[in-house]
Design an enzyme around this catalytic site. Structure first.
Site, PDB file in Angstrom:
ATOM      1  N   GLU A 177      -2.043  -6.810   8.033  1.00 48.27           N
ATOM      2  CA  GLU A 177      -0.665  -6.686   8.517  1.00 48.27           C
ATOM      3  C   GLU A 177      -0.475  -7.429   9.838  1.00 48.27           C
ATOM      4  O   GLU A 177      -1.426  -7.737  10.555  1.00 48.27           O
ATOM      5  CB  GLU A 177      -0.319  -5.197   8.665  1.00 48.27           C
ATOM      6  CG  GLU A 177       1.081  -4.880   9.149  1.00 48.27           C
ATOM      7  CD  GLU A 177       2.219  -5.387   8.254  1.00 48.27           C
ATOM      8  OE1 GLU A 177       2.337  -6.623   8.105  1.00 48.27           O
ATOM      9  OE2 GLU A 177       2.998  -4.566   7.751  1.00 48.27           O
ATOM     10  N   HIS A 230       0.831  -1.217   0.000  1.00 46.27           N
ATOM     11  CA  HIS A 230       0.000   0.000   0.000  1.00 46.27           C
ATOM     12  C   HIS A 230       0.862   1.263   0.000  1.00 46.27           C
ATOM     13  O   HIS A 230       2.026   1.256   0.417  1.00 46.27           O
ATOM     14  CB  HIS A 230      -0.943   0.000   1.203  1.00 46.27           C
ATOM     15  CG  HIS A 230      -0.231   0.082   2.521  1.00 46.27           C
ATOM     16  ND1 HIS A 230       0.336   1.251   3.003  1.00 46.27           N
ATOM     17  CD2 HIS A 230       0.022  -0.853   3.451  1.00 46.27           C
ATOM     18  CE1 HIS A 230       0.893   1.037   4.172  1.00 46.27           C
ATOM     19  NE2 HIS A 230       0.724  -0.245   4.463  1.00 46.27           N
TER      20      HIS A 230
END
Length: 197
Positions: free
Chosen positions: A82, A13
Site C-alpha cells: 500500500e 484485502h
C-alpha cells in the site's frame, strides 16, 4: 498489435480494524478482522470463474491472508504494498484535515514524512506501472489476480486505463471487493468494479 485476452482480477484485502474505522493503513502490518476473514472466504466462489496464469499479492499479512482464504497461491510482489502515508499513517482524513487546517486529500495533496518517508502519488504509480507491465504480459496466457490494497489498486487501475494516477480518487474500492479489468479490442476497460464478496 492484438490485445491479450486474459482478464486482470483485482482483489482488495478484507477488512482490518483500521480500514473499518477509516484510518490510513500503509505499511502497518495489521491482521484481518473476523469480518475480513469471512469476506475473503466469500471470494472463493467468484474466483473459480477464472483461469489464472499469474497470481501476485502484496507481502503484507492482510493481503496474504485474504489470498489464502480465497483459495489463491500467490507470488509476493513488494510493488503491491500500500501507499506509504508517512506522518499520516494511522490517521483518518478528518484528523489530517484538523492538523493541516484545510480540506486535505491524499490524492491531491500527498503526505508528509514521518516514521517512514511517505510516497507521492507518482511514486505509487511507478510501482503500479511495473505490476501492470508484468500482468499484461501474463494476460496473453490467461487471467491474472492481484491481491493488494485500496489506494494502490485505485492508482494501478488508473495506470491500466492509461489515465493520470489521481483519477484513482474517483474509483471507490471497498475492503474485500473484487474488480475485473480487461481489453475491449485494444482499449483497456473496466468489466466489473467493486463487487462485494
Amino acid at each position: 498489435m492484438k490485445a491479450p485476452e486474459g482478464r486482470l482480477v483485482l482483489v482488495r484485502h478484507g477488512e482490518t480494524e483500521w480500514s473499518r474505522t477509516g484510518q490510513h493503513t500503509g505499511v502497518t502490518d495489521l491482521p484481518l478482522t473476523p469480518a475480513g476473514e469471512e469476506a475473503a472466504r466469500g471470494l472463493t466462489g467468484p474466483l473459480k470463474e477464472f483461469d489464472f496464469a499469474l497470481v501476485l499479492s502484496s507481502p503484507l499479512q492482510r493481503a496474504r491472508r485474504t489470498a489464502e482464504l480465497a483459495g489463491l497461491e500467490p507470488e509476493l510482489d513488494p510493488d503491491l504494498v500500500e501507499w506509504d502515508y508517512g506522518a499520516y499513517e494511522g490517521l483518518t482524513t478528518a484528523q489530517v484535515r484538523e492538523q493541516l487546517g484545510y480540506d486535505w486529500t491524499v490524492f491531491e495533496h500527498g503526505v508528509a514524512a514521518g516514521e517512514t518517508p511517505g510516497e507521492t502519488v507518482e511514486e505509487v504509480a511507478a510501482r503500479a506501472s511495473r505490476v501492470v507491465r508484468r500482468a499484461v504480459a501474463a494476460m496473453g496466457s490467461g487471467d491474472v489476480a492481484l491481491v493488494a490494497h485500496g489506494h494502490l489498486l485505485r492508482v494501478l487501475t488508473s495506470v491500466f486505463l492509461q489515465r493520470e494516477p489521481r483519477f484513482g480518487a474517483q474509483l471507490l474500492l471497498d475492503a474485500g471487493a473484487l474488480s475485473v479489468l480487461e481489453f475491449e479490442k485494444e482499449l483497456p476497460a473496466i468489466r466489473l468494479w467493486n463487487r462485494p464478496a
